[in-house]
Design an enzyme around this catalytic site. Structure first.
Site, short mmCIF file in Angstrom:
data_model
loop_
_atom_site.label_atom_id
_atom_site.label_comp_id
_atom_site.label_asym_id
_atom_site.label_seq_id
_atom_site.Cartn_x
_atom_site.Cartn_y
_atom_site.Cartn_z
N GLU A 17 -2.92 7.51 -4.35
CA GLU A 17 -2.90 6.21 -3.67
C GLU A 17 -2.67 5.10 -4.67
O GLU A 17 -3.30 5.09 -5.73
CB GLU A 17 -4.24 6.00 -2.95
CG GLU A 17 -4.28 4.77 -2.07
CD GLU A 17 -5.66 4.60 -1.42
OE1 GLU A 17 -5.79 4.91 -0.23
OE2 GLU A 17 -6.59 4.17 -2.11
N TYR A 74 0.86 -1.19 0.00
CA TYR A 74 0.00 0.00 0.00
C TYR A 74 0.89 1.24 0.00
O TYR A 74 1.83 1.34 0.79
CB TYR A 74 -0.89 0.02 1.25
CG TYR A 74 -1.66 1.31 1.42
CD1 TYR A 74 -2.93 1.45 0.90
CD2 TYR A 74 -1.09 2.40 2.08
CE1 TYR A 74 -3.63 2.65 1.03
CE2 TYR A 74 -1.78 3.60 2.22
CZ TYR A 74 -3.04 3.71 1.69
OH TYR A 74 -3.73 4.88 1.81
#
Ligand code: ADP
Ligand code: MG
Length: 387
Positions: free
Chosen positions: A196, A108
């Protein structure tokens, strides 16, 4: 403003972030042709401005072009309900056809503005592909953070901290630090409020790529990014919010039933609070602005009434720069042309208040005049309940 995954990937690639080969398509035939060009197994990915698509059936493997076409046919035009769309879901209008990668590890990565630190923060976690909120709640120690000093920018040592922290293979360190710096440059250069990559992956053949991409841009900076403005997909936005933005009104739809028309963001927040305090729930945030015209007031009223959940409306105006008579004229004009069938409570205060009240009274329309915020909130909440 948000953009689709394929658009965010395109921007990231421009700044040097590796992404899988892929093409955006709008029809099953185009999906087939794209799969043909990409060759081998592809992934068909629904493009909506919400995550959680994988679990909801919006990301599917296709072993050949025929299968890609069939899957595209089953997704396009259909509603996709994910954990992030709410129960109403989103209609899929475009797809990303992408080469299927052989994933070894999912990470992530994200960049956003940490308001408390008043700096950008780079976050990374070895727990990729899953919802980061879950990781944050259950394993906060697994989220690495590097705050970035705006003067010095993102430093190579910070990129190495993150890369080491993720447990990346040492041979990938140099590439990882290069990519992390690219992500930061993309974040800064586009005035993004969020970048992201979840997941950011390592493939079995040792490559690092952004497999998913999400970017949100600061609306107040969009004027200097014409190319990004063009990526806007209004189908992904609430129609009432789109309309409000056309008239330069600050409107956010909420799920209550008391419509609010207020001037000034601070007063709008206070109004929403006092409605809650009186036991009601606001249907929206609407700031018509300090110097709104009669036309804007009218449009604002139209937008509030366009929400079928609205059972009563509170107009709460403090006439500072804004004059009360202008608001009153706008409200009367809107009421006459729209035909209002919900109770309207008005609280006016400030410049030209007497004139404003006179205009309301002489309009022959049925407005309830309130004295003060508390009285106004109580009256409108009672009205929303049919009392
Ligand atoms: P969402 O976050 O909306 O569920 P993602 O793009 O993250 O969508 O995709 C969900 C999952 O699907 C990823 O975590 C990954 O495991 C898999 N996936 C997505 N794209 C590819 C791809 N090009 N090749 C292989 N697997 C993929
Ligand atoms: Mg994802």
């Amino acid at each position: 403003m948000k953009v689709h995954e394929y658009q965010a990937k395109h921007i990231l690639a421009h700044y040097g972030v590796p992404i899988p080969r892929g093409e955006a398509v709008f029809t099953p035939e185009e999906a087939r042709a794209a799969a043909q060009r990409l060759g081998g197994t592809v992934v068909v990915k629904a493009q909506i401005h919400a995550g959680g698509r994988g679990k909801a059936g919006g990301v599917k493997l296709a072993r050949n072009p025929e299968e890609a076409e069939r899957i595209a046919g089953s997704l396009l035009g259909q509603k996709l309900v994910t954990a992030q769309t709410g129960p109403e879901g989103r209609v899929v209008g475009r797809l990303l056809i992408e080469e299927a990668l052989d994933i070894a590890k999912e990470f992530y990565l994200s960049l956003l503005v940490d308001r408390a630190a008043a700096r950008p923060v780079f976050m990374a976690s070895s727990e990729g592909g899953v919802e980061i909120e879950v990781v944050a709640a259950e394993h906060p120690e697994k989220i690495l953070k590097e705050t970035v000093h705006p003067g010095t920018g993102f430093q190579p040592f910070q990129a190495r901290h993150l890369a080491f922290g993720l447990g990346l293979d040492p041979v990938l360190l140099q590439e990882a630090t290069r990519i992390f710096s690219s992500l930061y440059r993309a974040f800064l250069a586009t005035d993004a409020s969020l970048v992201e990559a979840n997941p950011f992956v390592q493939t079995r053949d040792g490559r690092l790529l952004a497999l998913d991409a999400k970017m949100t841009f600061d609306d107040n900076a969009l004027f200097r990014h014409k190319d990004i403005q063009e990526l806007r997909d209004v189908h992904e936005e609430d129609p009432l919010e789109v309309k409000a933005s056309e008239y330069k009104l600050n409107y956010i739809r909420l799920d209550g039933n008391v419509g609010c028309m207020v001037n000034g963001a601070g007063l709008a927040m206070a109004t929403m609070d006092i409605i809650q305090y009186a036991g009601g729930r606001p249907a929206n945030f609407l700031d018509v602005g300090g110097g709104a015209s009669e036309e804007q007031v009218k449009r604002g009223f139209e937008i509030i009434l366009g929400d079928p959940n609205v059972r009563a409306v509170l107009i709460n105006i403090f006439g500072g720069i804004m004059r009360c008579d202008i608001v009153a004229s706008g409200v009367v004009a809107a009421a006459k042309s729209l035909g209002i069938n919900v109770p309207v409570v008005v609280r006016l205060e400030g410049t030209n208040v007497e004139l404003g009240q006179k205009i309301l009274k002489e309009s022959g329309l049925n407005f309830t005049v309130a004295s003060g915020m508390k009285d106004a909130a109580e009256k409108v909440v009672a009205a929303s309940r049919g009392n």
